[in-house]
Design an enzyme around this catalytic site. Sequence first.
Site, PDB file in Angstrom:
ATOM      1  N   ILE A   1       0.830  -1.219   0.000  1.00 17.03           N
ATOM      2  CA  ILE A   1       0.000   0.000   0.000  1.00 17.03           C
ATOM      3  C   ILE A   1       0.859   1.260   0.000  1.00 17.03           C
ATOM      4  O   ILE A   1       0.442   2.293  -0.538  1.00 17.03           O
ATOM      5  CB  ILE A   1      -0.995  -0.011   1.176  1.00 17.03           C
ATOM      6  CG1 ILE A   1      -2.098   1.042   0.930  1.00 17.03           C
ATOM      7  CG2 ILE A   1      -0.299   0.193   2.513  1.00 17.03           C
ATOM      8  CD1 ILE A   1      -3.310   0.867   1.778  1.00 17.03           C
TER       9      ILE A   1
ATOM     10  N   VAL B   1       1.732  -2.200   8.183  1.00 18.41           N
ATOM     11  CA  VAL B   1       1.344  -1.104   7.282  1.00 18.41           C
ATOM     12  C   VAL B   1       1.883   0.230   7.808  1.00 18.41           C
ATOM     13  O   VAL B   1       2.452   1.041   7.062  1.00 18.41           O
ATOM     14  CB  VAL B   1      -0.205  -1.021   7.208  1.00 18.41           C
ATOM     15  CG1 VAL B   1      -0.660   0.230   6.489  1.00 18.41           C
ATOM     16  CG2 VAL B   1      -0.770  -2.251   6.524  1.00 18.41           C
ATOM     17  N   ASP B   2       1.729   0.435   9.120  1.00 17.79           N
ATOM     18  CA  ASP B   2       2.163   1.681   9.766  1.00 17.79           C
ATOM     19  C   ASP B   2       3.648   1.928   9.500  1.00 17.79           C
ATOM     20  O   ASP B   2       4.067   3.015   9.091  1.00 17.79           O
ATOM     21  CB  ASP B   2       1.916   1.530  11.279  1.00 17.79           C
ATOM     22  CG  ASP B   2       1.664   2.844  11.982  1.00 17.79           C
ATOM     23  OD1 ASP B   2       1.350   2.807  13.184  1.00 17.79           O
ATOM     24  OD2 ASP B   2       1.772   3.899  11.337  1.00 17.79           O
TER      25      ASP B   2
ATOM     26  N   TYR C   1      -3.211  -6.862  15.149  1.00 24.12           N
ATOM     27  CA  TYR C   1      -4.439  -6.774  15.969  1.00 24.12           C
ATOM     28  C   TYR C   1      -5.294  -8.036  15.884  1.00 24.12           C
ATOM     29  O   TYR C   1      -6.360  -8.107  16.499  1.00 24.12           O
ATOM     30  CB  TYR C   1      -5.226  -5.526  15.607  1.00 24.12           C
ATOM     31  CG  TYR C   1      -4.653  -4.243  16.218  1.00 24.12           C
ATOM     32  CD1 TYR C   1      -3.510  -4.271  17.021  1.00 24.12           C
ATOM     33  CD2 TYR C   1      -5.250  -3.006  15.991  1.00 24.12           C
ATOM     34  CE1 TYR C   1      -2.979  -3.114  17.564  1.00 24.12           C
ATOM     35  CE2 TYR C   1      -4.731  -1.836  16.541  1.00 24.12           C
ATOM     36  CZ  TYR C   1      -3.599  -1.897  17.335  1.00 24.12           C
ATOM     37  OH  TYR C   1      -3.073  -0.745  17.888  1.00 24.12           O
TER      38      TYR C   1
HETATM   39  N1  APR Z   1       0.844  -3.051   2.369  1.00 18.56           N
HETATM   40  C1  APR Z   1      -0.399  -3.581   2.494  1.00 18.56           C
HETATM   41  N2  APR Z   1      -0.756  -4.393   3.516  1.00 18.56           N
HETATM   42  C2  APR Z   1       0.183  -4.674   4.449  1.00 18.56           C
HETATM   43  C3  APR Z   1       1.510  -4.150   4.394  1.00 18.56           C
HETATM   44  C4  APR Z   1       1.818  -3.301   3.291  1.00 18.56           C
HETATM   45  N3  APR Z   1       3.036  -2.746   3.150  1.00 18.56           N
HETATM   46  N4  APR Z   1       2.197  -4.615   5.476  1.00 18.56           N
HETATM   47  C5  APR Z   1       1.355  -5.417   6.156  1.00 18.56           C
HETATM   48  N5  APR Z   1       0.146  -5.452   5.543  1.00 18.56           N
HETATM   49  C6  APR Z   1      -1.056  -6.200   5.924  1.00 18.56           C
HETATM   50  C7  APR Z   1      -0.852  -7.351   6.867  1.00 18.56           C
HETATM   51  O1  APR Z   1      -0.573  -8.531   6.122  1.00 18.56           O
HETATM   52  C8  APR Z   1      -2.206  -7.425   7.555  1.00 18.56           C
HETATM   53  O2  APR Z   1      -3.079  -8.259   6.821  1.00 18.56           O
HETATM   54  O3  APR Z   1      -1.884  -5.286   6.623  1.00 18.56           O
HETATM   55  C9  APR Z   1      -2.756  -6.009   7.483  1.00 18.56           C
HETATM   56  C10 APR Z   1      -2.790  -5.278   8.811  1.00 18.56           C
HETATM   57  O4  APR Z   1      -1.633  -5.624   9.556  1.00 18.56           O
HETATM   58  P1  APR Z   1      -0.903  -4.580  10.529  1.00 18.56           P
HETATM   59  O5  APR Z   1      -0.099  -3.652   9.733  1.00 18.56           O
HETATM   60  O6  APR Z   1      -0.226  -5.403  11.592  1.00 18.56           O
HETATM   61  O7  APR Z   1      -2.085  -3.716  11.178  1.00 18.56           O
HETATM   62  P2  APR Z   1      -3.124  -4.070  12.337  1.00 18.56           P
HETATM   63  O8  APR Z   1      -3.422  -5.520  12.420  1.00 18.56           O
HETATM   64  O9  APR Z   1      -4.249  -3.096  12.116  1.00 18.56           O
HETATM   65  O10 APR Z   1      -2.333  -3.678  13.673  1.00 18.56           O
HETATM   66  C11 APR Z   1      -2.055  -2.329  13.913  1.00 18.56           C
HETATM   67  O11 APR Z   1       0.265  -2.766  14.281  1.00 18.56           O
HETATM   68  O12 APR Z   1       1.933  -1.805  13.055  1.00 18.56           O
HETATM   69  C12 APR Z   1       1.238  -1.724  14.229  1.00 18.56           C
HETATM   70  O13 APR Z   1       1.285   0.617  14.760  1.00 18.56           O
HETATM   71  C13 APR Z   1       0.453  -0.431  14.315  1.00 18.56           C
HETATM   72  O14 APR Z   1      -0.068  -0.817  16.617  1.00 18.56           O
HETATM   73  C14 APR Z   1      -0.597  -0.843  15.305  1.00 18.56           C
HETATM   74  C15 APR Z   1      -0.911  -2.280  14.909  1.00 18.56           C
END
Ligand code: APR
Length: 174
Positions: A12, A34-35, A122
């Site tokens: 993304i 993603v963050d 999460y």
């Molecule tokens: N592009 C698209 N999707 C991604 C990417 C990327 N670069 N990196 C990871 N993902 C996907 C993961 O495979 C997962 O299915 O995004 C989805 C959400 O994963 P997370 O990024 O771990 O987000 P979330 O589950 O909402 O947890 C949020 O994680 O990174 C920390 O600061 C953030 O504390 C918060 C928590």
Amino acid sequence: MLDRIDIIQGNIAAFEADAVLNAANKSLLGGGGVDGAIHYAAGPELLEECRTLGGCETGEAKITGGYNLPAKYVIHTPGPIWKGGDRNEDALLAASYRNCLALAAEHGIKTIAFPSISTGAYAFPVDRAAKIALTTVRDVLAAGSSVERVTFVCYTRADLAAYRKAFSALVESR
Ligand code: APR
């Protein structure tokens, strides 16, 4: 409405759209997944702007510039942390998508990319999350949103399969 939704596999942080959504935490001060990818690609100015926002409640959304990202804006939302399903997780996840789209419309954003909110760190079950995400986005678009195109950018093949399965179910239920 479903013809305004795309589902692809990719990163993304590299996606070209008016806005990309960041799966953030309540501090809005960065993290992994993603963050981490969005902050890394956007550069340090994104964190500087995030510091001025005073955090964000679960299910709410806040907007910043995109800086070095291809996207002009980043919309940040902390999705719910999965705790078994009886802590209002479904409604909070739907609220994240709904509030992001509302904020996008307020800023004249026409194209937006969503990751799979909450299904990584999460731990929200991805099949359940995909159904909620696609149903919510379909309903907001059907209600007359000015957002013209929504792309779900799935990182893993498993996420991609889950979102495509949920999308097919919506197509069949029309
Ligand atoms: N592009 C698209 N999707 C991604 C990417 C990327 N670069 N990196 C990871 N993902 C996907 C993961 O495979 C997962 O299915 O995004 C989805 C959400 O994963 P997370 O990024 O771990 O987000 P979330 O589950 O909402 O947890 C949020 O994680 O990174 C920390 O600061 C953030 O504390 C918060 C928590």
